[in-house]
Design an enzyme around this catalytic site. Structure first.
Site, mmCIF file in Angstrom:
data_model
loop_
_atom_site.group_PDB
_atom_site.id
_atom_site.type_symbol
_atom_site.label_atom_id
_atom_site.label_comp_id
_atom_site.label_asym_id
_atom_site.label_seq_id
_atom_site.Cartn_x
_atom_site.Cartn_y
_atom_site.Cartn_z
ATOM 1 N N HIS A 188 38.017 30.431 46.491
ATOM 2 C CA HIS A 188 36.893 30.802 46.508
ATOM 3 C C HIS A 188 36.801 31.418 48.012
ATOM 4 C CE1 HIS A 188 33.183 30.479 44.367
ATOM 5 N NE2 HIS A 188 32.757 30.751 45.608
ATOM 6 N N CYS A 485 42.055 45.297 37.172
ATOM 7 C CA CYS A 485 40.728 44.687 37.679
ATOM 8 C C CYS A 485 41.136 43.353 38.420
ATOM 9 C CB CYS A 485 39.676 44.388 36.698
ATOM 10 S SG CYS A 485 40.237 43.242 35.387
HETATM 11 C C1 PEP Z 1 42.357 38.159 36.872
HETATM 12 O O1 PEP Z 1 43.023 37.297 36.403
HETATM 13 O O2 PEP Z 1 43.145 39.167 37.510
HETATM 14 C C2 PEP Z 1 40.891 38.617 36.554
HETATM 15 C C3 PEP Z 1 40.563 39.675 37.019
HETATM 16 O O3 PEP Z 1 40.286 37.596 35.773
HETATM 17 P P1 PEP Z 1 39.557 36.387 36.910
HETATM 18 O O4 PEP Z 1 40.034 36.529 38.279
HETATM 19 O O5 PEP Z 1 38.187 36.276 36.715
HETATM 20 O O6 PEP Z 1 40.490 35.404 35.983
#
Ligand code: PEP
Ligand code: MG
Length: 560
Positions: A188, A485
């Site tokens: 976080h 992403c």
């Molecule tokens: C990831 O795992 O890179 C992702 C974008 O999903 P999260 O961070 O929400 O698990």
């Protein structure tokens, strides 16, 4: 004597300042402890009343100086601190012979339990009652209040790790940098620091030695904290402060030869989406829909979901918005969907897998997304998290199409999905690589553990090979789109490598758009491919990072 502590730099920046430590959590007093010897119930009641007044006044003063969400949180907490029924129950216990600390602890417990039982909005207020309780007990004990320390001077916040509730009251104008002994690159603290643009270092265990008032140099680029900074460190901080200002993102991501790399944003709400659109994002590459569900004790209604998704679509009329279906479980548990007793939640029923244990939730969510799509102009794509097999990809794509959604894809977060990306893409329209989880699962290193931060690094060549396997799979399936992403897309040097590996779009927090765009514009495709090859062939994350960074002079120019 100067000391150097090493951790993981998770948000760029170099700064010198004085440390303020996050206070220790307030521990519970003994159950029903009696009045202190020689103190009457009247005197103890007066002490309790004074303490609660002092807490309420302090919070009101801070609320007056704060704005937005932080102000709302502080005002609500101040009201709770002077709540009559809470004080009345505590006073009753004091009159019955219990000391003030135990009395307020027990009284607040009862109120929090009642609120939790009421559910919905009331249940969400239970946390405020417990926060007020800790503040009143701190006041009674004469120790610092829990939460972000208050200070007239900007300071460097040192903590073990930050909880989501702490970050609500974090004032970026007061905090120069964040340093935590625990927490990983995906913690976080790291995510908040990046979104606020604060230099930050996590997983630096020896920083527990830092004390209030210590003068330190924080280097969020190289991941170092140095006490009693020397002239050389002062020079680094000054050079950083005087760095060339990055141009704003123009709204078009491209390489120096004009090769297009659309730069999208990761959002969790309509408000986020508006801010991302204002920063020039070319669309949304990841809408984390679980943010509409977090803190809820039951599934949001169809109407609630349509409104939440619609608010995001409204900010991106005519643009692409990739909606990820619910990713509950592991670090994002939801009471109505996930089993908190699982021995190994990261490998358990999370993401798409919750459809096995709670059938219907995903189908209803897809219907709500389709409804919101029909009410807006955005080009909506939908994808599922935690897909492990081509069969799952096919099932999800069929469900999405049955709900009326035209473009369905999957995330690539599990090594099995990266390896079989070609087969997955024969069954759906696109993939988006979640490098946060792909790194955790490729390296078998819990993304939340500070001690494993070195393994949990998307520069690990093994992770880059997973990205390369995914883009090769996409080519074999006729050149279907591959996005990234995960947080890797927000690292300007790694963004170059990802494009060189064949990734088509990058999605990131809005603050990363300008730095990523500025660095992408300094390389052409052939150069990006050459740098990607260097990173793939490196024997370690550290060498992959340094060999690529050494070739990107813009990083220094802009202090990235
Ligand atoms: C990831 O795992 O890179 C992702 C974008 O999903 P999260 O961070 O929400 O698990
Ligand atoms: Mg993920």
């Amino acid at each position: 004597m100067s000391k150097k502590f090493t951790g993981v730099g998770v948000s760029a920046g170099r700064v010198i300042g004085r440390v303020r430590r996050m206070p220790e959590p307030i521990l519970a007093p003994a159950d029903g402890a009696p009045l202190p010897a020689g103190v009457s119930a009247e005197e103890e009641t007066a002490r309790l009343t004074e303490a609660s007044k002092a807490v309420a006044t302090g919070l009101k003063e801070r609320a007056a100086l704060a704005t937005g969400d932080a102000q709302a949180v502080l005002k609500a907490t101040a009201l709770m601190a002077s709540d009559r029924s809470l004080l009345k129950s505590a006073t009753k216990l004091v009159t019955g012979g219990t000391c003030a600390e135990s009395a307020i602890w027990e009284a607040a417990d009862a109120v929090a339990t009642q609120l939790t039982a009421l559910g919905g909005y009331m249940a969400e207020r239970a946390g405020d009652v417990l926060d007020v309780r800790a503040r009143i007990v701190a006041e009674l004990r004469g120790v610092p209040a829990p939460g972000i320390p208050d200070s007239d001077e900007p300071f460097i916040l040192a903590a073990v790790d930050l909880a989501p509730a702490d970050t609500a009251t974090l004032d970026p104008a007061k905090v120069l940098a964040l340093v935590t002994s625990d927490g990983g690159p995906q913690s976080h603290t790291a995510i908040i620091a990046r979104s606020l643009g604060l230099p930050a270092i996590v997983a630096a265990p020896e920083t527990t030695e830092l004390a209030d008032g210590d003068l330190v140099f924080v280097d969020g680029i190289d991941g170092q904290v140095v006490t009693d900074p020397s002239e050389a460190e002062e020079h680094l901080a000054t050079t950083y402060a005087n760095r060339e200002v990055l141009p704003d993102f123009s709204g078009t991501g491209e390489l120096s030869d004009g090769y297009r790399v659309p730069l999208l944003s990761n959002v969790g709400s309509g408000e986020d989406a508006q801010a991302a659109a204002a920063a020039g994002a070319e669309g949304v590459g990841l809408l984390r829909t679980e943010f509409c569900f977090l803190g809820k004790d039951k599934e949001p209604t169809h109407e609630e979901q349509v409104a939440a998704y619609g608010a995001v679509f409204a900010a991106f009329a005519g643009k692409k918005v990739v909606v990820r279906t619910l990713d509950a479980g592991a670090d994002k548990p939801l009471p109505f969907l996930t089993d908190s007793s699982e021995p190994n939640p990261a490998l358990g029923v999370r993401g798409y897998r919750t459809d096995l244990t709670s059938p219907g939730v995903l189908e209803r969510q897809l219907k709500a997304i389709a409804q919101a799509t029909s009410e807006h102009e955005a080009d909506v794509w939908v994808m599922a998290p935690m897909i492990s097999t081509p069969a799952e990809a096919q099932d999800f794509a069929e469900m999405a199409k049955a709900a009326g959604l035209a473009t369905a894809g999957t995330m690539i977060e599990v090594p099995s999905a990266a390896v079989l990306a070609g087969q997955i893409l024969q069954r759906c329209d696109f993939v988006s690589i979640g490098t946060n989880d792909l790194t955790q699962y490729t390296m078998a290193a819990d993304r939340q553990l500070g001690t494993l931060a070195e393994l949990n690094d998307p520069w690990q060549p093994a992770v880059l090979h997973m990205v390369a396997a995914t883009t090769a799979g996409a080519q074999s399936a006729g050149g279907k789109p591959v996005g990234v992403c995960g947080e890797a897309a927000a690292d300007p040097a790694l963004a170059v490598v990802l494009v060189g590996l064949g990734v088509n779009t990058l999605s990131m927090n809005k603050r990363a758009l300008a730095p990523v765009s500025a660095v992408l514009r300094t390389v052409d495709l052939a150069n990006a491919q050459r740098l990607a090859k260097l990173a793939l062939d490196a024997p370690s994350a550290e060498l992959a990072r340094s060999v690529v960074r050494a070739e990107l002079s813009e990083l220094d120019r802009f202090g990235l």
